[in-house]
Design a protein around this motif. Structure first.
Motif, PDB file in Angstrom:
ATOM      1  N   VAL A 159       0.933  -1.119  -0.117  1.00 43.99           N
ATOM      2  CA  VAL A 159       0.047   0.043   0.073  1.00 43.99           C
ATOM      3  C   VAL A 159       0.932   1.201  -0.115  1.00 43.99           C
ATOM      4  CG1 VAL A 159      -1.654   1.288   1.406  1.00 43.99           C
ATOM      5  CG2 VAL A 159      -1.777  -1.218   1.266  1.00 43.99           C
ATOM      6  N   LEU A 160       0.739   2.013  -0.931  1.00 41.94           N
ATOM      7  CA  LEU A 160       1.458   3.313  -1.178  1.00 41.94           C
ATOM      8  C   LEU A 160       0.583   4.473  -0.725  1.00 41.94           C
ATOM      9  CD1 LEU A 160       3.146   2.511  -4.416  1.00 41.94           C
ATOM     10  CD2 LEU A 160       3.945   1.885  -2.162  1.00 41.94           C
ATOM     11  N   ALA A 161       0.973   5.300   0.167  1.00 49.58           N
ATOM     12  CA  ALA A 161       0.113   6.305   0.846  1.00 49.58           C
ATOM     13  C   ALA A 161       0.793   7.641   0.497  1.00 49.58           C
ATOM     14  CB  ALA A 161      -0.180   5.893   2.454  1.00 49.58           C
ATOM     15  N   ASP A 162       0.347   8.659   0.010  1.00 48.66           N
ATOM     16  CA  ASP A 162       0.816   9.874  -0.334  1.00 48.66           C
ATOM     17  C   ASP A 162       0.252  10.909   0.421  1.00 48.66           C
ATOM     18  OD1 ASP A 162       2.173  12.006  -1.430  1.00 48.66           O
ATOM     19  OD2 ASP A 162       1.438  11.852  -3.301  1.00 48.66           O
ATOM     20  N   GLU A 163       0.899  11.486   1.456  1.00 50.50           N
ATOM     21  CA  GLU A 163       0.480  12.343   2.518  1.00 50.50           C
ATOM     22  C   GLU A 163      -1.012  11.969   2.966  1.00 50.50           C
ATOM     23  OE1 GLU A 163       2.107  14.625   3.827  1.00 50.50           O
ATOM     24  OE2 GLU A 163       3.777  15.104   2.387  1.00 50.50           O
ATOM     25  N   PRO A 164      -1.336  10.731   3.611  1.00 48.43           N
ATOM     26  CA  PRO A 164      -2.763  10.408   3.818  1.00 48.43           C
ATOM     27  C   PRO A 164      -3.247  11.232   4.699  1.00 48.43           C
ATOM     28  CG  PRO A 164      -1.108   8.917   4.593  1.00 48.43           C
ATOM     29  CD  PRO A 164      -0.295   9.771   4.020  1.00 48.43           C
ATOM     30  N   THR A 165      -2.451  11.975   5.666  1.00 51.98           N
ATOM     31  CA  THR A 165      -3.320  12.820   6.539  1.00 51.98           C
ATOM     32  C   THR A 165      -2.744  14.224   6.289  1.00 51.98           C
ATOM     33  OG1 THR A 165      -1.184  12.817   8.185  1.00 51.98           O
ATOM     34  CG2 THR A 165      -2.991  11.097   8.317  1.00 51.98           C
ATOM     35  N   GLY A 166      -2.692  14.768   5.121  1.00 54.30           N
ATOM     36  CA  GLY A 166      -2.224  16.081   4.781  1.00 54.30           C
ATOM     37  C   GLY A 166      -3.123  17.227   4.947  1.00 54.30           C
ATOM     38  N   GLN A 167      -4.494  16.752   4.792  1.00 55.96           N
ATOM     39  CA  GLN A 167      -5.571  17.642   4.475  1.00 55.96           C
ATOM     40  C   GLN A 167      -6.423  17.547   5.813  1.00 55.96           C
ATOM     41  OE1 GLN A 167      -7.426  17.472   0.923  1.00 55.96           O
ATOM     42  NE2 GLN A 167      -5.757  17.719  -0.167  1.00 55.96           N
ATOM     43  N   LEU A 168      -6.066  16.745   6.902  1.00 52.55           N
ATOM     44  CA  LEU A 168      -6.790  16.507   8.139  1.00 52.55           C
ATOM     45  C   LEU A 168      -6.237  17.126   9.454  1.00 52.55           C
ATOM     46  CD1 LEU A 168      -7.095  12.746   7.320  1.00 52.55           C
ATOM     47  CD2 LEU A 168      -8.696  14.586   6.706  1.00 52.55           C
ATOM     48  N   ASP A 169      -7.075  17.402  10.100  1.00 50.02           N
ATOM     49  CA  ASP A 169      -6.556  18.139  11.616  1.00 50.02           C
ATOM     50  C   ASP A 169      -6.051  17.071  12.469  1.00 50.02           C
ATOM     51  OD1 ASP A 169      -8.541  16.662  13.358  1.00 50.02           O
ATOM     52  OD2 ASP A 169     -10.152  17.807  12.213  1.00 50.02           O
ATOM     53  N   HIS A 170      -5.387  17.420  13.418  1.00 49.05           N
ATOM     54  CA  HIS A 170      -4.405  16.621  14.216  1.00 49.05           C
ATOM     55  C   HIS A 170      -5.112  15.457  14.689  1.00 49.05           C
ATOM     56  CE1 HIS A 170      -1.800  15.276  17.558  1.00 49.05           C
ATOM     57  NE2 HIS A 170      -0.977  15.607  16.788  1.00 49.05           N
ATOM     58  N   SER A 171      -6.311  15.658  15.219  1.00 58.07           N
ATOM     59  CA  SER A 171      -7.106  14.276  15.898  1.00 58.07           C
ATOM     60  C   SER A 171      -7.526  13.546  14.870  1.00 58.07           C
ATOM     61  CB  SER A 171      -8.189  14.700  16.949  1.00 58.07           C
ATOM     62  OG  SER A 171      -8.821  15.569  16.155  1.00 58.07           O
ATOM     63  N   THR A 172      -8.097  13.692  13.919  1.00 58.36           N
ATOM     64  CA  THR A 172      -8.436  13.239  12.709  1.00 58.36           C
ATOM     65  C   THR A 172      -7.299  12.367  11.955  1.00 58.36           C
ATOM     66  OG1 THR A 172     -10.119  14.677  12.204  1.00 58.36           O
ATOM     67  CG2 THR A 172      -9.621  13.187  10.568  1.00 58.36           C
TER      68      THR A 172
END
Length: 216
Positions: A159-172
């Motif tokens: 599984v290749l994940a490109d900035e998977p949390t880049g657009q989310l807030d810290h808790s999310t």
């Protein structure tokens, strides 16, 4: 099984320097690795090379099956890699379950088995109760977890994940990252990120520097 990149070089048209200049990287199935670097450092390009979306100008990428007699086997990178992207590419009017079933069908030709696998994957990322809701009504974090479930349901070993949390807030971000790493099972996970906290959750961390991949 390993995904192996050796001495990768990529130069984009009309540029005077290589985005990747001798980058080498190995990820084993069942392990997690982060590639850390600022925007423009080449980490997303490396991920695209690993996934067979970008053909390098130099170097090689191969799938090492790690089994006796498999040395001459040829495996297409796109057949062994699944993606988790910031641009989620979900079908907004279809349910979360339908979005995951589409990927599960690539592993299970039988629709009943594909549905069972999709339900299992949604449960593993904490979305069993939202399975029948349209994607358009889900939050950003829930959508990203649907994308993770979809990638895992494909049955592909990496599984290749490109900035998977880049657009989310810290808790999310923490919820999404936990879902990805906890639910990956025996898949190898590669996460490219600029966030050192995200990288710290992976088993090993590398950084891109001057087009090369180095231990962090």
């Amino acid at each position: 099984m390993r995904l192996v990149a050796e001495d990768i070089r990529v130069r984009y048209p009309r540029t005077t320097h290589d985005v990747l200049d001798g980058a080498s990287f190995v990820i084993k199935r069942g392990h997690s690795a982060a590639i850390l670097g600022p925007s423009g450092s080449g980490k997303s390009t490396l991920l695209s090379v690993l996934g067979g979306l970008v053909r390098p100008d130099g170097g090689t990428v191969r799938v090492d099956l790690g089994t006796e007699g498999a040395e001459g086997a040829t495996v297409a990178l796109r057949d062994v890699t699944a993606w988790v992207l910031q641009t989620m590419n979900v079908l907004p009017e279809r349910s979360a379950l339908d979005n995951v079933v589409v990927a599960a069908l690539t592993q299970h030709g039988d629709r009943h088995r594909a549905r069972e696998e999709a339900e299992r994957r949604l449960e593993s990322v904490g979305l069993a109760d939202r399975a029948h809701d349209a994607a358009r009504v889900l939050s950003g974090g829930e959508l990203q977890r649907v994308v993770i479930a979809r990638a895992l349901a494909s049955g592909r070993p990496f599984v290749l994940a490109d900035e998977p949390t880049g657009q989310l807030d810290h808790s999310t971000s923490a919820i999404v990252l936990e879902a990805l790493l906890r639910s990956s099972g025996d898949a190898g996970v590669v996460i490219v990120t600029h966030d050192s906290e995200v990288a710290a959750r992976c088993e090993v961390t590398f950084r891109i520097e001057d087009g090369r991949v180095l231990p962090a």
